[in-house]
Write a protein that holds these residues in place. Structure first.
Motif, PDB file in Angstrom:
ATOM      1  N   GLY A 109       0.785  -1.234   0.000  1.00  0.00           N
ATOM      2  CA  GLY A 109       0.000   0.000   0.000  1.00  0.00           C
ATOM      3  C   GLY A 109       0.807   1.269   0.000  1.00  0.00           C
ATOM      4  O   GLY A 109       0.232   2.360  -0.044  1.00  0.00           O
ATOM      5  N   GLU A 110       2.137   1.168   0.049  1.00  0.00           N
ATOM      6  CA  GLU A 110       2.930   2.382   0.154  1.00  0.00           C
ATOM      7  C   GLU A 110       3.130   3.086  -1.190  1.00  0.00           C
ATOM      8  O   GLU A 110       3.540   4.234  -1.245  1.00  0.00           O
ATOM      9  CB  GLU A 110       4.266   2.059   0.814  1.00  0.00           C
ATOM     10  CG  GLU A 110       4.052   1.534   2.237  1.00  0.00           C
ATOM     11  CD  GLU A 110       5.326   1.436   3.044  1.00  0.00           C
ATOM     12  OE1 GLU A 110       6.076   2.420   3.078  1.00  0.00           O
ATOM     13  OE2 GLU A 110       5.559   0.376   3.643  1.00  0.00           O
ATOM     14  N   LYS A 111       2.851   2.376  -2.268  1.00  0.00           N
ATOM     15  CA  LYS A 111       2.882   2.991  -3.602  1.00  0.00           C
ATOM     16  C   LYS A 111       1.773   2.360  -4.423  1.00  0.00           C
ATOM     17  O   LYS A 111       1.934   1.306  -5.020  1.00  0.00           O
ATOM     18  CB  LYS A 111       4.249   2.771  -4.266  1.00  0.00           C
ATOM     19  CG  LYS A 111       4.426   3.565  -5.545  1.00  0.00           C
ATOM     20  CD  LYS A 111       4.379   5.079  -5.276  1.00  0.00           C
ATOM     21  CE  LYS A 111       4.594   5.872  -6.558  1.00  0.00           C
ATOM     22  NZ  LYS A 111       4.479   7.328  -6.319  1.00  0.00           N
ATOM     23  N   LEU A 112       0.635   3.021  -4.439  1.00  0.00           N
ATOM     24  CA  LEU A 112      -0.541   2.447  -5.079  1.00  0.00           C
ATOM     25  C   LEU A 112      -0.510   2.698  -6.594  1.00  0.00           C
ATOM     26  O   LEU A 112      -0.320   3.832  -7.028  1.00  0.00           O
ATOM     27  CB  LEU A 112      -1.815   3.054  -4.475  1.00  0.00           C
ATOM     28  CG  LEU A 112      -1.996   2.806  -2.976  1.00  0.00           C
ATOM     29  CD1 LEU A 112      -3.211   3.549  -2.462  1.00  0.00           C
ATOM     30  CD2 LEU A 112      -2.118   1.313  -2.671  1.00  0.00           C
ATOM     31  N   PRO A 113      -0.701   1.642  -7.392  1.00  0.00           N
ATOM     32  CA  PRO A 113      -0.582   1.749  -8.856  1.00  0.00           C
ATOM     33  C   PRO A 113      -1.863   2.194  -9.545  1.00  0.00           C
ATOM     34  O   PRO A 113      -2.343   1.554 -10.474  1.00  0.00           O
ATOM     35  CB  PRO A 113      -0.208   0.318  -9.254  1.00  0.00           C
ATOM     36  CG  PRO A 113      -0.940  -0.524  -8.258  1.00  0.00           C
ATOM     37  CD  PRO A 113      -0.905   0.248  -6.956  1.00  0.00           C
ATOM     38  N   PHE A 114      -2.414   3.302  -9.084  1.00  0.00           N
ATOM     39  CA  PHE A 114      -3.662   3.804  -9.656  1.00  0.00           C
ATOM     40  C   PHE A 114      -3.546   5.304  -9.906  1.00  0.00           C
ATOM     41  O   PHE A 114      -2.665   5.977  -9.363  1.00  0.00           O
ATOM     42  CB  PHE A 114      -4.838   3.535  -8.707  1.00  0.00           C
ATOM     43  CG  PHE A 114      -4.960   2.103  -8.260  1.00  0.00           C
ATOM     44  CD1 PHE A 114      -5.485   1.134  -9.106  1.00  0.00           C
ATOM     45  CD2 PHE A 114      -4.544   1.718  -7.002  1.00  0.00           C
ATOM     46  CE1 PHE A 114      -5.592  -0.178  -8.696  1.00  0.00           C
ATOM     47  CE2 PHE A 114      -4.656   0.415  -6.576  1.00  0.00           C
ATOM     48  CZ  PHE A 114      -5.171  -0.548  -7.429  1.00  0.00           C
ATOM     49  N   LYS A 115      -4.472   5.817 -10.691  1.00  0.00           N
ATOM     50  CA  LYS A 115      -4.518   7.253 -10.933  1.00  0.00           C
ATOM     51  C   LYS A 115      -5.129   7.968  -9.736  1.00  0.00           C
ATOM     52  O   LYS A 115      -5.928   7.401  -8.997  1.00  0.00           O
ATOM     53  CB  LYS A 115      -5.345   7.543 -12.188  1.00  0.00           C
ATOM     54  CG  LYS A 115      -4.726   7.011 -13.481  1.00  0.00           C
ATOM     55  CD  LYS A 115      -5.615   7.339 -14.669  1.00  0.00           C
ATOM     56  CE  LYS A 115      -5.010   6.822 -15.969  1.00  0.00           C
ATOM     57  NZ  LYS A 115      -5.878   7.125 -17.134  1.00  0.00           N
ATOM     58  N   SER A 116      -4.761   9.211  -9.567  1.00  0.00           N
ATOM     59  CA  SER A 116      -5.335  10.020  -8.495  1.00  0.00           C
ATOM     60  C   SER A 116      -6.847  10.094  -8.643  1.00  0.00           C
ATOM     61  O   SER A 116      -7.374  10.165  -9.758  1.00  0.00           O
ATOM     62  CB  SER A 116      -4.743  11.434  -8.527  1.00  0.00           C
ATOM     63  OG  SER A 116      -3.343  11.408  -8.366  1.00  0.00           O
ATOM     64  N   GLY A 117      -7.529  10.083  -7.519  1.00  0.00           N
ATOM     65  CA  GLY A 117      -8.980  10.233  -7.540  1.00  0.00           C
ATOM     66  C   GLY A 117      -9.719   9.060  -8.141  1.00  0.00           C
ATOM     67  O   GLY A 117     -10.781   9.236  -8.739  1.00  0.00           O
ATOM     68  N   THR A 118      -9.205   7.852  -7.964  1.00  0.00           N
ATOM     69  CA  THR A 118      -9.827   6.662  -8.571  1.00  0.00           C
ATOM     70  C   THR A 118     -10.958   6.092  -7.724  1.00  0.00           C
ATOM     71  O   THR A 118     -11.985   5.672  -8.247  1.00  0.00           O
ATOM     72  CB  THR A 118      -8.770   5.567  -8.805  1.00  0.00           C
ATOM     73  OG1 THR A 118      -7.819   6.026  -9.763  1.00  0.00           O
ATOM     74  CG2 THR A 118      -9.408   4.281  -9.333  1.00  0.00           C
ATOM     75  N   PHE A 119     -10.799   6.090  -6.400  1.00  0.00           N
ATOM     76  CA  PHE A 119     -11.687   5.314  -5.541  1.00  0.00           C
ATOM     77  C   PHE A 119     -12.625   6.180  -4.697  1.00  0.00           C
ATOM     78  O   PHE A 119     -12.271   7.271  -4.269  1.00  0.00           O
ATOM     79  CB  PHE A 119     -10.870   4.406  -4.616  1.00  0.00           C
ATOM     80  CG  PHE A 119     -10.059   3.391  -5.368  1.00  0.00           C
ATOM     81  CD1 PHE A 119     -10.649   2.238  -5.858  1.00  0.00           C
ATOM     82  CD2 PHE A 119      -8.705   3.603  -5.603  1.00  0.00           C
ATOM     83  CE1 PHE A 119      -9.912   1.304  -6.566  1.00  0.00           C
ATOM     84  CE2 PHE A 119      -7.960   2.676  -6.309  1.00  0.00           C
ATOM     85  CZ  PHE A 119      -8.568   1.517  -6.795  1.00  0.00           C
ATOM     86  N   ASP A 120     -13.803   5.616  -4.454  1.00  0.00           N
ATOM     87  CA  ASP A 120     -14.768   6.246  -3.551  1.00  0.00           C
ATOM     88  C   ASP A 120     -14.512   5.827  -2.108  1.00  0.00           C
ATOM     89  O   ASP A 120     -14.748   6.605  -1.179  1.00  0.00           O
ATOM     90  CB  ASP A 120     -16.198   5.845  -3.941  1.00  0.00           C
ATOM     91  CG  ASP A 120     -16.569   6.303  -5.329  1.00  0.00           C
ATOM     92  OD1 ASP A 120     -16.960   7.470  -5.473  1.00  0.00           O
ATOM     93  OD2 ASP A 120     -16.462   5.495  -6.276  1.00  0.00           O
ATOM     94  N   ILE A 121     -14.070   4.583  -1.917  1.00  0.00           N
ATOM     95  CA  ILE A 121     -13.853   4.039  -0.574  1.00  0.00           C
ATOM     96  C   ILE A 121     -12.569   3.209  -0.580  1.00  0.00           C
ATOM     97  O   ILE A 121     -12.330   2.433  -1.506  1.00  0.00           O
ATOM     98  CB  ILE A 121     -15.034   3.147  -0.130  1.00  0.00           C
ATOM     99  CG1 ILE A 121     -16.337   3.957  -0.098  1.00  0.00           C
ATOM    100  CG2 ILE A 121     -14.762   2.520   1.243  1.00  0.00           C
ATOM    101  CD1 ILE A 121     -17.585   3.111   0.059  1.00  0.00           C
ATOM    102  N   ILE A 122     -11.758   3.391   0.460  1.00  0.00           N
ATOM    103  CA  ILE A 122     -10.566   2.559   0.651  1.00  0.00           C
ATOM    104  C   ILE A 122     -10.654   1.912   2.026  1.00  0.00           C
ATOM    105  O   ILE A 122     -10.846   2.606   3.035  1.00  0.00           O
ATOM    106  CB  ILE A 122      -9.265   3.374   0.535  1.00  0.00           C
ATOM    107  CG1 ILE A 122      -9.080   3.881  -0.903  1.00  0.00           C
ATOM    108  CG2 ILE A 122      -8.057   2.534   0.948  1.00  0.00           C
ATOM    109  CD1 ILE A 122      -7.834   4.731  -1.108  1.00  0.00           C
TER     110      ILE A 122
END
Length: 251
Positions: A109-122
């Protein structure tokens, strides 16, 4: 097709499961015990209490350290869009064997491979204790969340009776904070804490099959101990992303 559906399908196609040695995933055994069942049911109950007024129909969720899918699989079976990220190949193998069409990715989880603003809930359930740089991790989660996105985290509370047990001194990094300290850290990191519940008052470890555990669970519920997060052994906290962020390190 909505924006979330497009993002979800894109991420499913992008991710690959990485196979490793065929070893038993120990947490599956630990979670199958009487105590393990209590913890899973309690965490699921509290997650539902946090999200009960949220519209999840089009939400895209990320379960960091999701293991073999204790929480992701039930959400997936209800038709929710959820992705599991875990560093353990054996955990993902176990998940794949139980639900092979749930999107998964191997990583930390220290470097998440997603674009900014991808998720509603983590979701970060029983995971943050394993993160080395917790400030950076919270920053990463905030970046990955959409505006008004929700972070749901569990912590082990240093200010609880379980710290009196001699074994706790062997793993001080697990009880690295208190509820009050972590709440301040969330605010510093650009989150607005919203709900918090305490749990795991039962004097037993996760591998226990003690027949008294269900009775302790009933007493915990009857006394309303979930409403005492400041002194609860474990705490689940929800926080919403805001537009402000202060430059201060986690304690």
């Amino acid at each position: 097709m909505g924006k979330n559906n497009c993002q979800f399908n894109y991420l499913r196609q992008k991710m690959r499961w990485i196979q490793s040695e065929n070893e038993e995933y120990y947490p599956d055994f630990a979670n199958s015990t009487v105590m393990g069942n209590y913890l899973t049911k309690k965490e699921e109950e509290l997650i539902n209490a946090i999200l009960e007024k949220e519209n999840l129909n089009n939400s895209l969720m990320l379960d960091i350290g999701g293991g073999s899918g204790r929480f992701a699989i039930p959400l997936h079976l209800k038709g929710k869009k959820v992705i599991v990220l875990d560093s353990s190949a054996n955990a993902l193998l176990s998940l794949k064997n139980n639900q092979n069409n749930l999107p998964i990715i191997r990583g930390n989880g220290e470097k998440l491979p997603f674009k900014s603003g991808t998720f509603d809930i983590i979701f970060v359930i029983e995971t943050i204790e394993y993160i080395t740089n917790k400030q950076s991790f919270l920053d990463e989660c905030r970046t990955m969340l959409k505006e008004d996105g929700i972070l749901i985290v569990t912590i082990l509370n240093r200010l609880s009776y379980k710290m009196l047990h001699p074994n706790r001194k062997k793993r001080p990094e697990f009880y690295w904070t208190t509820y009050g300290e972590f709440k301040k850290s969330l605010i510093t990191g650009g989150f607005d804490p919203e709900k918090a519940f305490g749990f795991n008052w039962i004097p037993a470890n996760r591998s226990s099959n003690n027949s008294l555990i269900p009775y302790f669970a009933m007493i915990e519920c009857f006394l309303g101990l979930k409403n005492l997060p400041s002194i609860s052994p474990w705490v689940i906290i929800s926080a919403r992303k805001n537009n402000k962020k202060h430059d201060k390190k986690l304690v």
